[in-house]
Design a protein around this motif. Structure first.
Motif, PDB file in Angstrom:
ATOM      1  N   ASP A  38       0.842  -1.196   0.000  1.00 51.87           N
ATOM      2  CA  ASP A  38       0.000   0.000   0.000  1.00 51.87           C
ATOM      3  C   ASP A  38       0.881   1.252   0.000  1.00 51.87           C
ATOM      4  N   VAL A  39       1.915   1.230   0.818  1.00 46.18           N
ATOM      5  CA  VAL A  39       2.826   2.376   0.904  1.00 46.18           C
ATOM      6  C   VAL A  39       3.561   2.551  -0.422  1.00 46.18           C
ATOM      7  N   ARG A  40       4.030   1.453  -0.999  1.00 47.18           N
ATOM      8  CA  ARG A  40       4.705   1.536  -2.304  1.00 47.18           C
ATOM      9  C   ARG A  40       3.766   2.111  -3.361  1.00 47.18           C
ATOM     10  N   ALA A  41       2.491   1.719  -3.306  1.00 43.11           N
ATOM     11  CA  ALA A  41       1.507   2.233  -4.267  1.00 43.11           C
ATOM     12  C   ALA A  41       1.311   3.731  -4.090  1.00 43.11           C
ATOM     13  N   LEU A  42       1.184   4.185  -2.855  1.00 38.44           N
ATOM     14  CA  LEU A  42       1.005   5.613  -2.609  1.00 38.44           C
ATOM     15  C   LEU A  42       2.217   6.407  -3.092  1.00 38.44           C
ATOM     16  N   ILE A  43       3.409   5.872  -2.880  1.00 36.19           N
ATOM     17  CA  ILE A  43       4.624   6.543  -3.358  1.00 36.19           C
ATOM     18  C   ILE A  43       4.622   6.608  -4.880  1.00 36.19           C
ATOM     19  N   ALA A  44       4.270   5.508  -5.536  1.00 34.78           N
ATOM     20  CA  ALA A  44       4.219   5.494  -7.006  1.00 34.78           C
ATOM     21  C   ALA A  44       3.202   6.507  -7.520  1.00 34.78           C
ATOM     22  N   LEU A  45       2.067   6.601  -6.854  1.00 32.90           N
ATOM     23  CA  LEU A  45       1.037   7.554  -7.265  1.00 32.90           C
ATOM     24  C   LEU A  45       1.494   9.002  -7.063  1.00 32.90           C
ATOM     25  N   THR A  71      -4.128  -5.810  -8.195  1.00 30.09           N
ATOM     26  CA  THR A  71      -4.189  -4.353  -8.314  1.00 30.09           C
ATOM     27  C   THR A  71      -5.564  -3.837  -7.925  1.00 30.09           C
ATOM     28  N   THR A  72      -6.610  -4.523  -8.390  1.00 32.38           N
ATOM     29  CA  THR A  72      -7.971  -4.116  -8.033  1.00 32.38           C
ATOM     30  C   THR A  72      -8.172  -4.177  -6.524  1.00 32.38           C
ATOM     31  N   ALA A  73      -7.713  -5.240  -5.893  1.00 33.66           N
ATOM     32  CA  ALA A  73      -7.837  -5.373  -4.436  1.00 33.66           C
ATOM     33  C   ALA A  73      -7.069  -4.261  -3.725  1.00 33.66           C
ATOM     34  N   LEU A  74      -5.889  -3.946  -4.216  1.00 29.06           N
ATOM     35  CA  LEU A  74      -5.067  -2.881  -3.638  1.00 29.06           C
ATOM     36  C   LEU A  74      -5.778  -1.533  -3.726  1.00 29.06           C
ATOM     37  N   VAL A  75      -6.247  -1.178  -4.928  1.00 29.70           N
ATOM     38  CA  VAL A  75      -6.910   0.117  -5.117  1.00 29.70           C
ATOM     39  C   VAL A  75      -8.204   0.166  -4.303  1.00 29.70           C
ATOM     40  N   ASP A  76      -8.961  -0.930  -4.279  1.00 22.00           N
ATOM     41  CA  ASP A  76     -10.183  -0.976  -3.464  1.00 22.00           C
ATOM     42  C   ASP A  76      -9.858  -0.719  -1.991  1.00 22.00           C
TER      43      ASP A  76
END
Length: 152
Positions: A38-45, A71-76
Motif C-alpha cells: 500500500d505504501v509503495r503504491a502511494l509513493i508510485a502515485l 491491483t484491483t484489491a489494492l486500489v479498493d
C-alpha cells in the motif's frame, strides 16, 4: 575475501540505508493498518502526480508487479481507507485514473516529513558538483536495481 575498499564501504552503507528506509516505511504501514505494498503504491502515485503523469490502475499494477486482481484489491483497499480516489477521464469516460487523496499526503508528511527534512539539510552541506555526483550515483543504482527486477 576481496579487500574492502572505499567503493565497497559505500555499497555496504547504501545497503544499510535501504534497510533503514524499509524499516521506516514498514513502521508507517503498521501504524496506519496498511500493507507495505500500500505504501509503495502511494509513493508510485505521488511520484506520477509530481511528474504530471496520470496513473491508471493497470499502470500502477505494472509498476508494483501485481496482476489485475491484486491491483484491483489494492486500489479498493486504499479507496476504502480514504487514501486514493478513482477519477474518470473527462475526455474518455472509459479511462479511470487513480489519485492520492490530500489526507493521505498529509499523513505521509507527518511520518516521512522529518526524515525528508533531515535529508535536505544534509544535502545542503554539499556543493553543486557533489550533488550532481550523488544524484548520478543514486540514479545509476536505481536503474541497476530496476534492470535486475526486469530480468527476474
Amino acid at each position: 575475501m576481496a579487500e574492502q575498499g572505499p567503493e565497497m564501504e559505500i555499497v555496504h552503507l547504501l545497503r544499510a540505508v535501504a534497510v533503514e528506509l524499509g524499516a521506516h516505511s514498514a513502521r508507517f504501514a503498521q501504524r496506519h493498518g496498511m500493507h507495505p505494498t500500500d505504501v509503495r503504491a502511494l509513493i508510485a502515485l505521488m511520484d506520477a502526480s509530481r511528474s504530471g503523469e496520470a496513473m491508471t490502475a493497470g499502470r500502477l499494477g505494472a509498476a508494483l508487479g501485481l496482476n489485475s486482481a491484486g491491483t484491483t484489491a489494492l486500489v479498493d483497499r486504499l479507496e476504502r481507507a480514504g487514501h486514493v480516489r478513482r477519477v474518470r477521464d473527462d475526455r474518455d469516460r472509459r479511462r479511470v485514473t487513480v489519485e492520492v487523496d490530500e489526507r493521505a499526503v498529509g499523513l505521509g508528511w507527518s511520518h516521512f516529513g522529518p526524515l525528508i527534512g533531515r535529508a535536505v539539510e544534509l544535502l545542503r552541506g554539499y556543493d553543486e558538483r557533489e550533488l550532481r555526483a550523488i544524484g548520478s550515483f543514486l540514479a545509476g543504482m536505481r536503474e541497476a536495481a530496476a534492470e535486475d527486477g526486469r530480468e527476474a
